[in-house]
Enzyme design. Structure first.
Site: not given
Ligand code: GLN
Length: 192
Positions: A49, A79, A175, A177
């Site tokens: 992110s 996620c 997820h 997907e």
């Molecule tokens: N921990 C990740 C983040 O902070 C997210 C992990 C993921 O999208 N599989 O963006």
């Protein structure tokens, strides 16, 4: 139905495109402002992110995207995508911004580092059991009125929401997907 965009700056873009194609929806990879034209929904994939937030700014997408989403464009975030949709991020970077369409607080990597990754079956309201992969997944720690909880998961410490909806935004901590699942995307398309 018009095409659905998949934000393609970073993350597991191809997997989302593949699910959409499997259920007969034309998917557009969104890399720049021009790709937003004509989409009828947007998927924000998993990934990182902090990187996604930075690339949205450097690519000039933050403002046009915010405008579209605030105007009611249906969106599914999985996620890291859920983190991007949350109103408040715990354990984020100090300068990490988010779109704020879901009135929830999420803790990045909230399911713990020692169990950084696991797969489990989640019972989703209206759908039934869904296989989900949790990969450094965010944990939803508070949910405001107006947010509908569609699934929870108890990873020790009590159940927490893992699939939530508010208006035209759907946020998923896991997820769907990556497990051959299509029904979360179909649920999303029912909002489109
Ligand atoms: N921990 C990740 C983040 O902070 C997210 C992990 C993921 O999208 N599989 O963006």
């Amino acid at each position: 139905m018009a095409s659905v965009g998949v934000l393609a700056l970073q993350g597991d873009v191809r997997e989302h495109v593949a699910v959409l194609q499997r259920i007969g929806v034309a998917a557009v990879e969104v890399r720049g402002v021009a790709d937003l034209a004509g989409i009828s929904g947007l998927v924000i994939p998993g990934g990182e992110s902090t990187t996604m937030a930075r690339l949205l700014v450097t690519g000039g997408l933050r403002e046009p995207l915010t405008e579209l989403l605030d105007g009611g464009l249906p969106v599914l975030g999985t996620c890291a995508g859920l983190i991007m949709l949350a109103r408040r991020i715990l354990d984020g970077r100090s300068d990490q911004w988010s779109l704020g369409l879901l009135d929830v607080e999420v803790r990045r990597n909230g399911f713990g580092r020692q169990v950084a990754s696991f797969e489990t079956v989640v019972e989703v309201t209206g759908i039934g059991p869904v296989a989900g992969a949790f990969i450094r997944a965010p944990q939803i720690v508070t949910v405001a009125d107006g947010v509908t909880i569609l699934a929870t998961h108890d990873h020790g410490g009590g159940p927490t929401p893992v699939l939530v909806r508010q208006g035209h935004a759907l946020g998923c901590a896991f997820h769907p997907e990556l497990t051959g699942e299509t029904r979360i995307h179909e649920l999303f398309l029912s909002l489109v």
